[in-house]
Design an enzyme around this catalytic site. Structure first.
Site, PDB file in Angstrom:
ATOM      1  N   GLY B  13      31.012  51.823  37.632  1.00  0.00           N
ATOM      2  CA  GLY B  13      31.217  51.848  39.080  1.00  0.00           C
ATOM      3  C   GLY B  13      32.693  52.008  39.340  1.00  0.00           C
ATOM      4  N   LYS B 190      40.512  32.020  39.320  1.00  0.00           N
ATOM      5  CA  LYS B 190      39.998  33.104  40.160  1.00  0.00           C
ATOM      6  C   LYS B 190      38.801  32.616  40.985  1.00  0.00           C
ATOM      7  CE  LYS B 190      39.007  37.995  40.477  1.00  0.00           C
ATOM      8  NZ  LYS B 190      38.461  39.218  39.885  1.00  0.00           N
TER       9      LYS B 190
END
Lengths: 309, 309
Positions: B13, B190
């Site tokens: 992607g 994160k």
């Protein structure tokens, strides 16, 4: 209450406008406090579309005011303000109150009766719930879309001749109204629908059909209803065991229904976060019940409300 | 890893396409597994718009496949699948694995390394995070909008010659890449941004500026970040004390940013609920940390994901 009681409607939006207009249509002495619709209603009266029969009220058939201080003392005050305006109780209601005034709040959620009782005395206060679907479609124009009913009760608890008289007054004016044995339980029964459907609907911006259309959605709704049921029980207002499941079933035929809180979100208006989520949470936690989902939902609703305002 | 390693990109992607194309642009032997874009890329190659310099790859400059079984054994497998496709690891990756294959997942959230380790052996696995902003704008067309960086580490912990070689390979191909001492801590750092911003953004359908634009929103974000920090600490991956506040500050210049999970909601695609919310919740609870807000957020995200699918 006298034979022809003076009835004052405080907060004549959809619900207040409809019930007030019905009472006036049936010959009662109704006085509306209006804000944005004042000029239009004074000029044109009320126009009501209703599944129980359309009707209009000519300008002379009810009294309208833009200032509570110009209104007469009331036998019955019907409070249908949005709860986000509850800090206006004192200036809007004080001018209408005499020794035997009955103040009936039909507002959403929890906390309005307590606040009214603190200001005006517990003995004046009745509370109730309107289970219906009424929209304001224009200035002085109302659409009553679904049959519905009103349930009322004494804030002090138990039945009373006064509550019965109010119920008769409503019932004789095409408004199905009965007296509840236990107003508090009635409020929690309604909350057990309103908290999950209004709360999740607004926070997640999903209509009721989206919420009940999946396994995950139903599981979440039922989890929140269980928290609410636990709180209600701890507060002595136990709701029926099978009510959560019945709420789900009853909601299916409603289709893509937007709750009032979701509509408020979409239109950038203040959501009734405190009455529908905050006050039930505080009361439940005060009774020792952990309500982790409601606590998170409340924080999220406050954030959405602030973000969309 | 040989001098000219075979690099296979699984899930080409936006992120996989961009990093793979950069590696191929710098002369590496890159093999892409494609699905919907297979025909277009085979015919036209890659077209990359990048803040680090636009470039194209002609059809012959990389290898494309529509079936993993046709691909060569890899020295390095780069896993950039959406985590919602992680149940495809076995058929998509098994054909590429030889004794010394390194498998590097750059996927979001938690759980991918563990799953890969279970299937292919812990010694094969590296993990990493891409801090960047890359969109797929068409078949084989990529827009790399913001400078960014990749941080990688051994799943087994500690630095390694292999991790350093991968980082050099990336860095020599215009991809800022460094090796982390502690991959696990990097993931939780994160996550402490991703959980609140992706989770709330998707559940409440609010862009980041709406979330940080109000006091109520910031309070909610920080509360969730604190739950995440507590879980990280309990799991031996303590994140810096001031990170939550820095996350808020760092998000301000991003404007009306839509997180990937909010975009997925809006486009009716599967959201990465398990990797970003479910797995961190399970790991945190497994370490004895109550995470009531994350638990509610997870249930709500599952309901939104199901409702919008």
């Amino acid at each position: 209450m006298s034979a022809k009681p003076v009835i004052c409607i405080i907060g004549a939006g959809a619900v207040g406008g409809y019930y007030g207009a019905r009472l006036a249509q049936h010959g009662h002495d109704v006085h509306f406090l209006l804000r944005s619709d004042f000029d239009a209603v004074r000029r044109n009266g009320w126009k009501v579309k209703s599944c129980d029969g359309d009707f209009t009220l000519a300008p002379g058939e009810s009294h309208v005011y833009d200032d509570a201080r110009k209104m007469p003392k009331a036998d019955l005050v019907l409070v249908t303000l949005k709860t986000t305006a509850n800090d206006q109780f004192e200036p809007l209601i004080r001018p209408l109150v005499k020794e035997d005034t009955a103040i009936l709040t039909l507002q959403n959620g929890l906390g309005s009766e307590e606040r009214l009782a603190t200001l005006f005395g517990k003995e004046h206060i009745l509370g109730g719930m309107a289970f219906t679907c009424i929209n304001r479609i224009g200035a002085g124009e109302i659409d009553h879309m679904a049959e519905g009913w009103v349930r009322i009760g004494e804030f002090g608890g138990g039945p009373s001749p006064r509550a019965s008289r109010v119920a008769e007054l409503f019932s004789a004016s095409k408004i199905d109204c009965k007296v509840l044995d236990n107003l508090r339980r009635g409020r929690w029964e309604k909350l057990s629908w309103n908290i999950p459907f209004n709360g999740l609907g607004a926070v997640m911006d999903l209509t009721t059909d989206r919420l009940i259309g999946t396994e995950e959605g139903v599981a979440l709704l039922l989890s929140i209803m269980r928290e609410v049921a636990d709180a209600a029980r701890a507060l002595g207002a136990a709701i029926p065991e099978d009510l959560p499941r019945r709420h789900i079933d009853k909601t299916r035929p409603m289709g893509a229904y937007q709750t009032s809180m979701q509509i408020d979100r979409r239109e950038g208006r203040a959501m009734e976060v405190e009455a529908i989520l905050g006050e039930p949470l505080r009361q439940g936690m005060g009774a020792g019940i952990l309500m982790p989902r409601l606590a998170a939902l409340y924080e999220m609703a406050k954030a959405v409300n602030a973000a969309m305002a």
